[in-house]
Design an enzyme around this catalytic site. Structure first.
Site, PDB file in Angstrom:
ATOM      1  CG  PHE A   1      -0.237   0.075   2.544  1.00  0.00           C
ATOM      2  CD1 PHE A   1       0.033   1.289   3.156  1.00  0.00           C
ATOM      3  CD2 PHE A   1       0.162  -1.090   3.192  1.00  0.00           C
ATOM      4  CE1 PHE A   1       0.682   1.348   4.386  1.00  0.00           C
ATOM      5  CE2 PHE A   1       0.808  -1.045   4.424  1.00  0.00           C
ATOM      6  CZ  PHE A   1       1.067   0.180   5.014  1.00  0.00           C
ATOM      7  CB  CYS A   2       1.820   3.819  -1.711  1.00  0.00           C
ATOM      8  SG  CYS A   2       0.902   3.667  -3.262  1.00  0.00           S
ATOM      9  CB  THR A   3       0.006   8.420  -0.365  1.00  0.00           C
ATOM     10  OG1 THR A   3       1.140   8.427   0.501  1.00  0.00           O
ATOM     11  CG2 THR A   3      -0.939   9.547   0.041  1.00  0.00           C
TER      12      THR A   3
ATOM     13  CB  ILE B   1      -3.325   5.428   2.748  1.00  0.00           C
ATOM     14  CG1 ILE B   1      -2.193   4.401   2.806  1.00  0.00           C
ATOM     15  CG2 ILE B   1      -3.769   5.806   4.161  1.00  0.00           C
ATOM     16  CD1 ILE B   1      -0.864   4.989   3.224  1.00  0.00           C
TER      17      ILE B   1
END
Length: 309
Positions: free
Chosen positions: A180-182, A209
């Site tokens: 996952f990332c922003t 996210i």
């Protein structure tokens, strides 16, 4: 009432004429009084813009008028003050820099997992959950039990994968991996990289996210802390409400209330993270800049480079 619409967007798609797109895109954004940063590269587009509802909608429609960007997706949030100071359209080698040639995220990315199904995936003890953001982003919030690669830039990620793929590493044995990332863009590349290295069970959080915090109720959340964002909001919480962090203008790292209470914190000049990292000459420049900030604040004017309340 929040009056500025913020749209985060990206798409991996072949844009061999990306240089020719720069000026017309900048001019159109300016005509709509939209601000922010958009990156153009041969591999696609990435960025965040803000403005009036109508202005942002017009820019998105302009982008989607290009058949290659017709399926461009974006994520929305709102702010009470304009989170950007100017409009920039930059030309880049990559829209998110990993430094690995010939990756094709548009065809090689891992399996998308919508926010509604993310909890079930990360609750599986057989899944290695990896936060592919940089260490300063991870420091203010992450998913429970996620592995932090402790990278200072995304270009360090391939080396981390190689180190962790050997016996004893968290990725050894072709692990089942959820990333996952922003906003999702780094995951597109990181999952494509893992697949290029032989991993066949690779998943990533669709929409990143930000989409998770927007979609999943706080009482069901596996998220701890706040999410760093690359604009003047600094961080957001569940429901994409503004977070509690400020930004150090000397080192650009997020600051908690505890950081601001430190003896090493001088607004605009230093913080606990960087108080011993700048020369006296640099600090003098920071102090002069802060004086100008305070003068602008007293006149109720907006000073470039300063977060306005």
């Amino acid at each position: 009432m929040s009056q500025f619409l913020i749209a985060a967007l990206y798409k991996f798609v072949a844009l061999p004429d990306y240089q020719d797109l720069q000026q017309p895109l900048f001019d159109f954004c300016e005509s709509q009084q939209v601000k922010g940063t958009l990156l153009l590269a041969q591999e696609g587009i990435n960025g965040t813009i803000a403005g009036s509802n109508a202005g942002v909608a017009a820019v998105l429609a302009y982008l989607r008028s290009d058949p290659r960007l017709a399926q461009l997706e974006h994520k929305e949030s709102w702010a009470e003050t304009m989170p950007f100071y100017r409009m920039k359209v930059k030309l880049k080698r990559e829209i998110v820099t990993m430094g690995v040639p010939d990756l094709q995220p548009d065809t090689m990315a891992g399996t998308y997992v919508p926010p509604e199904k993310w909890n079930a995936l990360v609750d599986d003890p057989q899944v290695v959950v990896v936060d592919v953001r940089n260490d300063y982003e991870v420091s203010i919030g992450s998913f429970q039990g996620a592995v932090n690669p402790n990278t200072t830039s995304f270009s360090e990620f391939p080396q981390w994968v190689q180190e962790q793929s050997v016996e004893g590493g968290v990725l050894a044995g072709g692990a089942k991996v959820a990333m996952f990332c922003t906003g999702g863009i780094r995951c597109e590349k990181s999952t494509a990289y893992l697949r290029s290295q032989g991993f066949d069970q690779v998943y990533h959080l669709q929409g990143g996210i930000l989409k998770y915090l927007e979609t999943v109720p706080a009482e069901e959340s596996r998220w701890d802390g706040e999410c760093f964002v690359f604009d003047e909001r600094v961080s957001v919480q569940h429901g994409l409400e503004p977070g509690s962090y400020a930004l150090c203008r000397a080192c650009r790292l997020p600051l908690s209330a505890e950081d601001k209470a430190s003896e090493h914190y001088v607004e605009g000049v230093s913080c606990p993270h960087c108080h011993d990292q700048h020369t006296d000459e640099q600090k003098q420049r920071f102090m002069e800049r802060q004086k100008q900030v305070e003068l602008a604040r007293a006149r109720r004017q907006r000073h470039i480079g300063v977060r306005m309340k």
